[in-house]
Design an enzyme around this catalytic site. Structure first.
Site, short mmCIF file in Angstrom:
data_model
loop_
_atom_site.label_atom_id
_atom_site.label_comp_id
_atom_site.label_asym_id
_atom_site.label_seq_id
_atom_site.Cartn_x
_atom_site.Cartn_y
_atom_site.Cartn_z
CB THR A 215 -0.88 -0.01 1.28
OG1 THR A 215 -1.83 -1.05 1.14
CG2 THR A 215 -1.59 1.31 1.48
NE ARG A 243 -10.41 -5.58 3.68
CZ ARG A 243 -9.27 -4.90 3.73
NH1 ARG A 243 -8.78 -4.35 2.64
NH2 ARG A 243 -8.61 -4.74 4.86
N GLY A 245 -11.15 -1.66 2.99
CA GLY A 245 -10.18 -1.59 4.09
C GLY A 245 -10.15 -0.21 4.72
CG ASP A 246 -6.52 0.86 6.69
OD1 ASP A 246 -6.43 -0.11 5.91
OD2 ASP A 246 -5.54 1.57 7.00
CB THR A 266 0.61 0.66 5.11
OG1 THR A 266 0.64 -0.65 4.53
CG2 THR A 266 1.93 0.93 5.83
N GLY A 267 -1.37 -1.44 6.74
CA GLY A 267 -1.41 -2.60 7.64
C GLY A 267 -2.74 -3.30 7.54
N GLY A 269 -6.14 -3.65 7.67
CA GLY A 269 -7.13 -2.60 7.64
C GLY A 269 -8.25 -2.72 8.66
N1 ASP Z 1 -4.36 -1.27 4.83
C1 ASP Z 1 -4.60 -1.99 3.61
C2 ASP Z 1 -5.96 -2.64 3.69
O1 ASP Z 1 -6.28 -3.19 4.72
C3 ASP Z 1 -3.56 -3.02 3.30
C4 ASP Z 1 -2.12 -2.61 3.52
O2 ASP Z 1 -1.85 -1.51 3.96
O3 ASP Z 1 -1.23 -3.42 3.25
O4 ASP Z 1 -6.64 -2.64 2.71
#
Ligand code: ASP
Length: 350
Positions: A215, A243, A245-246, A266-267, A269
């Site tokens: 991301t 879906r 995400g965040d 990033t992470g 979500g």
């Molecule tokens: N945060 C992103 C999500 O959950 C994924 C990522 O940051 O790797 O969609």
């Protein structure tokens, strides 16, 4: 490329990118409002042992180029919103990252892209979820923020708005890459081993840091003292179609407020949404008077991690201070503050 950019590239190459490299004091323009940009290219299981020297250089170059593109705009007196867009667009076009071309696949084998942007001066924001044919989701969220009555659009309505705005459309296959397809295959194989039926698979998709890195996000501060944050992603490998995400959720994956800071996340979500990570960090700065470093540490290490949430953030304040905490093994990241370039990948940089 400007002369400064070339100098920075030479410096960065000479230092192997890992360490900071400072320009002479004369170039620092210390009396002026600081200008700064910080970016991330995803967090996850990123270790020296798993990284080839070639790939490491590719990431370092991609991060440096994105930082320089954004910084060049700030240096010429441009706005932080333009700097954020320029940096993110370069990463969206680079298949190394999970955004735009190189985005991960849903479990049905498509790409659904999420993005958002926020201005710290007006608190205006734009967000998009689940677009499949818009080449640059970060350009779309800017158009939503500036030219629509809404903050967030999704799916077909978002694509229709993008067409009306004259933004470039592509086939969904434009975002295909072999390495992301292989990640999907591996993720599905693992899920099939765990669950018997195809239908169950989508219900059990989990964020595996090994499959989801990439991301992208940027935060910038211009000479007017305005902060902007933006984030763009393909989401999680083998995610349920539909879906969200965040990354497109204002306050979770992206937040900017001139009274506190700008954050891009990033992470995993689902955790970043529930803990409202980006806004929580800025709220600690604004209401508790914490430094961005303390606020970021508290949310990423003391709140998110114990709850099981993995990932990281980039944070920038109006003094041009940058903090980039993460609780995974690595996070692709970098900053360029008053001419000083820093690039990092692993937890411990040499
Ligand atoms: N945060 C992103 C999500 O959950 C994924 C990522 O940051 O790797 O969609």
């Amino acid at each position: 490329m400007s002369k400064l950019s070339i100098q920075l590239t030479a410096l960065a190459l000479a230092t192997g990118f890992a360490a900071s490299s400072a320009l002479p004091a004369t170039a620092m323009q210390a009396t002026e409002q600081p200008i700064a940009i910080a970016i991330h290219g995803g967090a996850g299981t990123i270790t020296r042992e798993n990284m080839s020297a070639e790939r490491e250089v590719e990431f370092q170059q991609a991060l440096t180029e994105a930082l320089q593109a954004g910084y060049a705009i700030l240096e010429q007196g441009g706005e932080s919103i333009d700097a954020v867009i320029a940096a993110i667009q370069l990463m969206e076009e680079n298949p190394l990252f999970n955004a735009g071309r190189g985005a991960v696949y849903t479990y049905t084998g498509e790409h659904e892209l999420d993005a958002s942007i926020m201005r710290g001066d007006t608190m205006d924001a734009g967000a998009v979820a689940g677009v499949k044919t818009v080449r640059s989701p970060i350009a779309l969220v800017r158009a939503i923020m500036e030219n629509s009555r809404h903050v967030m659009l999704s799916g077909e309505g978002a694509a229709q708005f993008a067409r009306e705005q004259g933004l470039e459309q592509v086939e969904n296959s434009y975002f295909n890459t072999e390495h992301r397809f292989q990640q999907l295959e591996r993720a599905l194989e693992r899920l099939r081993e765990q669950h018997n039926t195809g239908d169950q698979i989508a219900q059990h998709v989990d964020w595996d840091p090994a499959f989801n890195m990439g991301t992208v996000g940027a935060v910038a501060l211009d000479r007017e003292g305005n902060l902007v944050a933006g984030t763009s992603t393909g989401g999680m490998t083998a995610k349920q179609y539909g879906r969200i995400g965040d990354s497109p959720i204002i306050g979770a994956g992206t937040w900017a407020d001139n009274d506190s800071c700008a954050v891009s996340a990033t992470g995993h979500g689902e955790y970043f949404i529930r803990f409202h990570v980006a806004a929580a960090i800025c709220a600690r700065v604004k209401y508790l008077g914490e430094s961005i470093e303390d606020a970021g540490h508290y949310v990423i290490h003391e709140t998110l991690l114990p709850a099981g949430g993995t990932g990281g953030v980039i944070i920038l304040d109006r003094q041009g201070q940058v903090s980039m905490p993460f609780n995974t093994e690595g996070m692709y990241r970098g900053s360029l503050v008053n001419g000083e370039l820093t690039i990092g990948i692993y937890q411990q940089e040499e």
